[in-house]
Each structure stands twice: as C-alpha cells, then as structure tokens.
Motif scaffolding. Sequence first.
Motif, mmCIF file in Angstrom:
data_model
loop_
_atom_site.group_PDB
_atom_site.id
_atom_site.type_symbol
_atom_site.label_atom_id
_atom_site.label_comp_id
_atom_site.label_asym_id
_atom_site.label_seq_id
_atom_site.Cartn_x
_atom_site.Cartn_y
_atom_site.Cartn_z
ATOM 1 N N PRO A 13 0.839 -1.204 0.000
ATOM 2 C CA PRO A 13 0.000 0.000 0.000
ATOM 3 C C PRO A 13 0.873 1.252 0.000
ATOM 4 O O PRO A 13 2.058 1.197 0.352
ATOM 5 C CB PRO A 13 -0.810 -0.135 1.290
ATOM 6 N N SER A 14 0.297 2.373 -0.378
ATOM 7 C CA SER A 14 1.094 3.575 -0.630
ATOM 8 C C SER A 14 1.901 4.038 0.573
ATOM 9 O O SER A 14 3.053 4.459 0.437
ATOM 10 C CB SER A 14 0.189 4.704 -1.115
ATOM 11 N N GLY A 15 1.318 3.957 1.770
ATOM 12 C CA GLY A 15 2.046 4.390 2.960
ATOM 13 C C GLY A 15 3.249 3.513 3.248
ATOM 14 O O GLY A 15 4.359 4.007 3.469
ATOM 15 N N ARG A 16 3.045 2.214 3.243
ATOM 16 C CA ARG A 16 4.146 1.290 3.518
ATOM 17 C C ARG A 16 5.177 1.338 2.392
ATOM 18 O O ARG A 16 6.383 1.204 2.644
ATOM 19 C CB ARG A 16 3.614 -0.132 3.683
ATOM 20 N N ALA A 53 -1.825 5.022 6.430
ATOM 21 C CA ALA A 53 -1.077 5.852 7.374
ATOM 22 C C ALA A 53 -2.055 6.731 8.136
ATOM 23 O O ALA A 53 -3.073 7.161 7.587
ATOM 24 C CB ALA A 53 -0.048 6.718 6.642
ATOM 25 N N THR A 54 -1.745 6.989 9.391
ATOM 26 C CA THR A 54 -2.625 7.781 10.233
ATOM 27 C C THR A 54 -1.840 8.910 10.870
ATOM 28 O O THR A 54 -1.327 8.762 11.998
ATOM 29 C CB THR A 54 -3.286 6.919 11.338
ATOM 30 N N PRO A 55 -1.685 10.038 10.193
ATOM 31 C CA PRO A 55 -0.935 11.154 10.769
ATOM 32 C C PRO A 55 -1.623 11.670 12.020
ATOM 33 O O PRO A 55 -2.845 11.854 12.035
ATOM 34 C CB PRO A 55 -0.950 12.205 9.661
ATOM 35 N N VAL A 56 -0.864 11.899 13.060
ATOM 36 C CA VAL A 56 -1.410 12.427 14.311
ATOM 37 C C VAL A 56 -0.557 13.582 14.763
ATOM 38 O O VAL A 56 0.635 13.650 14.499
ATOM 39 C CB VAL A 56 -1.457 11.348 15.413
#
Length: 327
Positions: free
Chosen positions: A80-83, A139-142
């Motif tokens: 997937p794009s994030g990984r 991805a989960t930006p925090v």
Amino acid sequence: MGVIVAAGWLLQSRGWLPAQSRQVLATVCFTVAGPALLLGTVARADLSRLLSTGAAVTWGVTLSLALVLAAIARWGLHLPSGRATMAVLSGAYLNAGNLGIPLAVYLFGDALAVVPTMLVQLLIMGPVSFAILDRAPDATPVRASSRSASGSADALAGEGDGGTSGSGRVRRNPVLMALRNPLTIGALLGLVLALLPWRIPEVALAPFDLVGAAAPPLALLTLGMSLVGARKVGAGVDRAGLTVPLVVATVSRAVVHPLLTFLVGAAVGLEGLPLAVVVAMAALPTAQNVVVFANRYGCAIDLASRACLITTALCAPVLIVIAALLL
C-alpha cells in the motif's frame, strides 16, 4: 568515530548521565550545533562545489534510486502507498545529520561534503514523502502532544504547519516542513552569506565555528546512546510481509546505493578524493528520522526500525572497504 559511539553506548547503558540526557544532547546537536556548523562551513565555501559533478552524481543517483525503489515497492511488492513510501525512505533516506556530519568532518575534514546529500533529502525527498503519507489510506498522521525526543520530528514532520481536516488527519505543507528544519535553515543562511558580494569577516563566523565544533562529537555520542535497547525496537510486531521489503531496503542502503554512486561517479570522470566523498556519503545508513516518521504516521514502524538498526550495523564495514579502496 567508533570509540565515541562506544562511549555514548556506555554512558547510556550504565546510566551515568541523568534521565533524558540523550534527548537533550540530540536536540542541542540538531537545533544548535549542527546548523551552526553548516552555516559557518557553507558561508566560506566555494559554491562551485555545490554545483559540481560530485553534487550532481549525489542528487541524480539518490533520486533515481528512490524512484526505482518506489516502483519495486508499489508495483513489484504490491505494498500500500504508505508502507511503500516508508520502504523507499528506509532504502534511500540517509543518516546525513547524526552520522553524515561527523563522517564528513573526521574523514574528509569538511562538513560541506554532506550538504548535497542533506539538501536532496530535506528539500525533495522529505516533502514528497510527507505529501504521500498525509493521503495514504494505511497511514494515520497524528499531532504529537510533545516535542520529539530527537528534537527533529516536529521540525521535519511540520508540526504546526497545517490544520486538521474533518477526518482528523493532519494536513502539512511539504514546503514549510523542509524550510523549518534547523539544518536546512543553517545551510541556506550559509548559502546567503556565501552569495554576498563581500567576504564575511572571520570574527563574525567565529561563534558559529565554536558552537558548530560540538556537532560531530555530540552526534556520535547520541548515536551510541540510541543503540542501547535497539534490539527491542519493533519487538513483538507482526513479521508477515516484512522480510522481502526489509531485504530490499537494507541491500539498497548498504550495497546498491554506494555501488551505483561509484559506477556513475567513475563514468563521469570522478576519481580520488571527490569519488571517495560521494561514495562514502552514499554508504550512510538509514536515517533515524525514518523511524520518527514511521511512528508519527503509524505506518511501517517494523520495517523502518529494523532497516535503521541493520544498516547502522553494516555501515562501519562498508565504510572501511570504501576507505581502503578509494582513499
């Protein structure tokens, strides 16, 4: 350099310094000493070196390798794009700050050697990667509640540069992310001073030299301190789908990048010290900031942490071979 790294490991493992000392030393190095060293170095530099054949080789090979890794990760391994983005960073984003600066100073006597590598990462690779990660479904930006332990996470990840969307995802401006990085600021200010029509008096640069001299030993000490407990990094994670991306990233970092740089550099006429400089910079391990990015985005932490650890361990023997063959 190895002795200083070992000293840092000993200080941390024995608990001879107060708690949080590693974070404090790393922050001082990243936000004060490192930028001061780059400012003083670039301000005196012959700017033709930043537009030299060696710099062109560094930029060209680094960006080409990143594109090839992106194609392999996205379409070859179907990540997937994030990984996939984190796999590219693990294989192509170098430890130019913590290790590149002291290596350039101690091995070549000039911190300017690391500037082309640093700029291509901070001005191109970093912002492009953040832009992708901000929109990646895996991805989960925090928004962090406190400053990063290394002092670099907020500067590189653009803390405070953007707002939060309705879905709770943090929006960041990739350009502002790069420009807020202290090392980028130091290098760009030095560039401005170097472009002035008159020469900056040495007395004006002396304070930067004095503070900047602390950057190489501080960087090596904090690198050694960060190795304490490194085997526990990423422990307990699911290893499914990890092995192949990890092999691709580590082989790219430790073998392919320096080898390609050598071949391209030799092909365009580099030899002797200029060739050794670009090859040594290409042999730097995966940057610790890649682990910071992975944690910030909650994506591929297992891949980033293991790639950083393995390539750091492989860096010393690779650099010894490079020094023996090219210096």
